[in-house]
Design an enzyme around this catalytic site. Sequence first.
Site: not given
Ligand code: 3PG
Length: 218
Positions: A50, A54, A138
């Site tokens: 994934e 961003r 999710k």
């Molecule tokens: C995110 O929003 O970056 C993901 O949900 C991952 O979250 P994490 O960094 O707590 O694993």
Amino acid sequence: MDVNIKPGGKLTALQVMQDAPVIPVIVLTDVKQAVLLARALVAGGIRMLEVTLRTPQALACIEAIARDVPEAVTGAGTVRSAADAQACAMAGARFAVSPGYTHAVGQACRDAGLPLLPGVATGSEIMMAQEDGLTELKFFPAMQAGGPAMLKAWSGPFGDVRFCPTGGVSTANAAEFLSLPNVVCVGGSWLTPADVLARGDWAQVTALAQQACRLQRE
Ligand code: 3PG
């Protein structure tokens, strides 16, 4: 999991979730790094990746992995709009993950042929996704929104839904999530720490992926 991931092949959301115990949530700013990182994860047994939308480079990184690492399946994370869904499909993403759910995002993913793992944190959001035929969801942000106890509570009224908890999941609690019958896999950023990426320590990424693959599912 014995899923045919050949380029151009269609996957279901369940196949994406079943491939490994963890879907890595990845933030990338460099196309060359993207390809090396994807190869390191694949070497450790993780194929479903994934890449979050961003950074300005995210789509180019998805495109590069899709082109240069056919052993991986690149998905897009942080898909928040129909335009995001269209753009990531054009770049070669083969699944989409969103932090929440809207009918517009669901429709855009269907139109683009992308299996979608939409984020939910409440019963109403689960019901809205189910209205559109989605049963693999999710749970986000998993720890902040109630953790394993929340998933246990949902297993009664939403016994037909399967979850990928993401957000605050780590080696410390992944096994607990994975032991729940309504959890297929978890998502998390711990396989691709920013400092490990910055120094290009691909062996460490492979080691983290191997460790993640050893996590047990029920
Ligand atoms: C995110 O929003 O970056 C993901 O949900 C991952 O979250 P994490 O960094 O707590 O694993």
